[in-house]
Design an enzyme around this catalytic site. Structure first.
Site, PDB file in Angstrom:
ATOM      1  CG  HIS A  18      -3.106  21.329  53.422  1.00  0.00           C
ATOM      2  ND1 HIS A  18      -3.688  22.124  52.462  1.00  0.00           N
ATOM      3  CD2 HIS A  18      -4.062  20.454  53.799  1.00  0.00           C
ATOM      4  CE1 HIS A  18      -4.945  21.742  52.268  1.00  0.00           C
ATOM      5  NE2 HIS A  18      -5.201  20.742  53.069  1.00  0.00           N
ATOM      6  CE  LYS A  42     -18.644  13.737  38.975  1.00  0.00           C
ATOM      7  NZ  LYS A  42     -18.961  13.382  40.376  1.00  0.00           N
ATOM      8  NE  ARG A  90      -9.886  21.507  58.859  1.00  0.00           N
ATOM      9  CZ  ARG A  90     -10.139  21.329  57.589  1.00  0.00           C
ATOM     10  NH1 ARG A  90      -9.846  22.259  56.725  1.00  0.00           N
ATOM     11  NH2 ARG A  90     -10.705  20.219  57.166  1.00  0.00           N
ATOM     12  CB  SER A 128      -8.471  23.947  50.084  1.00  0.00           C
ATOM     13  OG  SER A 128      -7.298  23.347  50.553  1.00  0.00           O
TER      14      SER A 128
HETATM   15  P1  ADP Z   1      -9.757  16.201  52.023  1.00  0.00           P
HETATM   16  O1  ADP Z   1     -10.507  16.529  50.775  1.00  0.00           O
HETATM   17  O2  ADP Z   1      -9.267  14.795  52.109  1.00  0.00           O
HETATM   18  O3  ADP Z   1     -10.384  16.677  53.311  1.00  0.00           O
HETATM   19  P2  ADP Z   1      -7.949  18.417  52.280  1.00  0.00           P
HETATM   20  O4  ADP Z   1      -6.910  18.806  51.307  1.00  0.00           O
HETATM   21  O5  ADP Z   1      -9.069  19.362  52.495  1.00  0.00           O
HETATM   22  O6  ADP Z   1      -8.415  17.012  51.817  1.00  0.00           O
HETATM   23  O7  ADP Z   1      -7.264  18.112  53.680  1.00  0.00           O
HETATM   24  C1  ADP Z   1      -6.336  17.093  53.842  1.00  0.00           C
HETATM   25  C2  ADP Z   1      -6.120  16.838  55.322  1.00  0.00           C
HETATM   26  O8  ADP Z   1      -5.578  17.995  55.928  1.00  0.00           O
HETATM   27  C3  ADP Z   1      -7.391  16.529  56.098  1.00  0.00           C
HETATM   28  O9  ADP Z   1      -7.076  15.604  57.112  1.00  0.00           O
HETATM   29  C4  ADP Z   1      -7.756  17.852  56.702  1.00  0.00           C
HETATM   30  O10 ADP Z   1      -8.517  17.693  57.891  1.00  0.00           O
HETATM   31  C5  ADP Z   1      -6.386  18.403  57.000  1.00  0.00           C
HETATM   32  N1  ADP Z   1      -6.370  19.855  57.085  1.00  0.00           N
HETATM   33  C6  ADP Z   1      -6.732  20.741  56.145  1.00  0.00           C
HETATM   34  N2  ADP Z   1      -6.569  22.012  56.560  1.00  0.00           N
HETATM   35  C7  ADP Z   1      -6.075  21.924  57.826  1.00  0.00           C
HETATM   36  C8  ADP Z   1      -5.717  22.888  58.818  1.00  0.00           C
HETATM   37  N3  ADP Z   1      -5.855  24.173  58.598  1.00  0.00           N
HETATM   38  N4  ADP Z   1      -5.264  22.432  59.992  1.00  0.00           N
HETATM   39  C9  ADP Z   1      -5.160  21.096  60.214  1.00  0.00           C
HETATM   40  N5  ADP Z   1      -5.491  20.147  59.334  1.00  0.00           N
HETATM   41  C10 ADP Z   1      -5.940  20.538  58.152  1.00  0.00           C
END
Ligand code: ADP
Length: 159
Positions: A18, A42, A90, A128
């Site tokens: 992120h 949730k 990703r 995450s």
């Molecule tokens: P969501 O629940 O909306 O997917 P996330 O917090 O999991 O929220 O991710 C937010 C954004 O960051 C999404 O576009 C996700 O694809 C991107 N993202 C998460 N981890 C990575 C990573 N390691 N590399 C690139 N993009 C990422």
């Protein structure tokens, strides 16, 4: 006109992947709003307030603002006068869902464009969900999340 972008997500918790996307965005846009989606999962590990605070603590860039939002993302984007939604990609597995979301958002609000950024290869497998799984089972997540996040995870789980 300021080029303002929104980077939405759950950020439960924020990872180096992120942060890599946020840093890239700060170079492309005048202002980046990292927007934590409320009530998506949730049973999140961290409350929205805890996630917001952590993101603030690990974001050193002056043009980053951290906020929460609820409801439709495009409504929030319009309210914030942001013309761009940033999402991270990703692997090809992210693509289908992200494409659907981007096209639906464009249909709902043609004035808002979605931009996809790729994190550094080293973080391309990071999510995450995986971080929480590994941590819960006793694995090390150092270097994959900021130290402060690892610390907060330890406090939550007493590890
Ligand atoms: P969501 O629940 O909306 O997917 P996330 O917090 O999991 O929220 O991710 C937010 C954004 O960051 C999404 O576009 C996700 O694809 C991107 N993202 C998460 N981890 C990575 C990573 N390691 N590399 C690139 N993009 C990422």
């Amino acid at each position: 006109m300021k080029r303002r972008a929104i980077y939405p997500g759950s950020f439960d918790p924020i990872t180096m992947g992120h942060l890599d996307i946020i840093e890239r965005s700060t170079k492309l846009f005048d202002e980046v709003i990292v927007a934590v989606l409320l009530n998506a999962d949730k049973q999140p590990m961290f409350t929205a307030a805890e996630r917001l605070k952590m993101i603030r603590e690990v974001s050193p860039w002056p043009n980053v603002r951290v906020d929460t939002f609820d409801g439709l993302l495009v409504h929030y984007a319009v309210a914030q006068k942001a013309g761009v939604i940033v999402r991270g990609i990703r692997a090809i597995s992210d693509y289908e869902y992200e494409l659907q979301m981007a096209l639906m958002n464009r249909r709902l609000e043609p004035g808002v464009e979605t931009v996809f950024l790729m994190a550094a290869e080293a973080y391309s497998y990071l999510s995450s969900r995986l971080i929480k799984e590994v941590f819960r089972l006793g694995g090390s997540v150092g270097e994959l999340v900021p130290q402060l996040v690892e610390q907060r995870m330890r406090e939550k789980w007493g590890k």
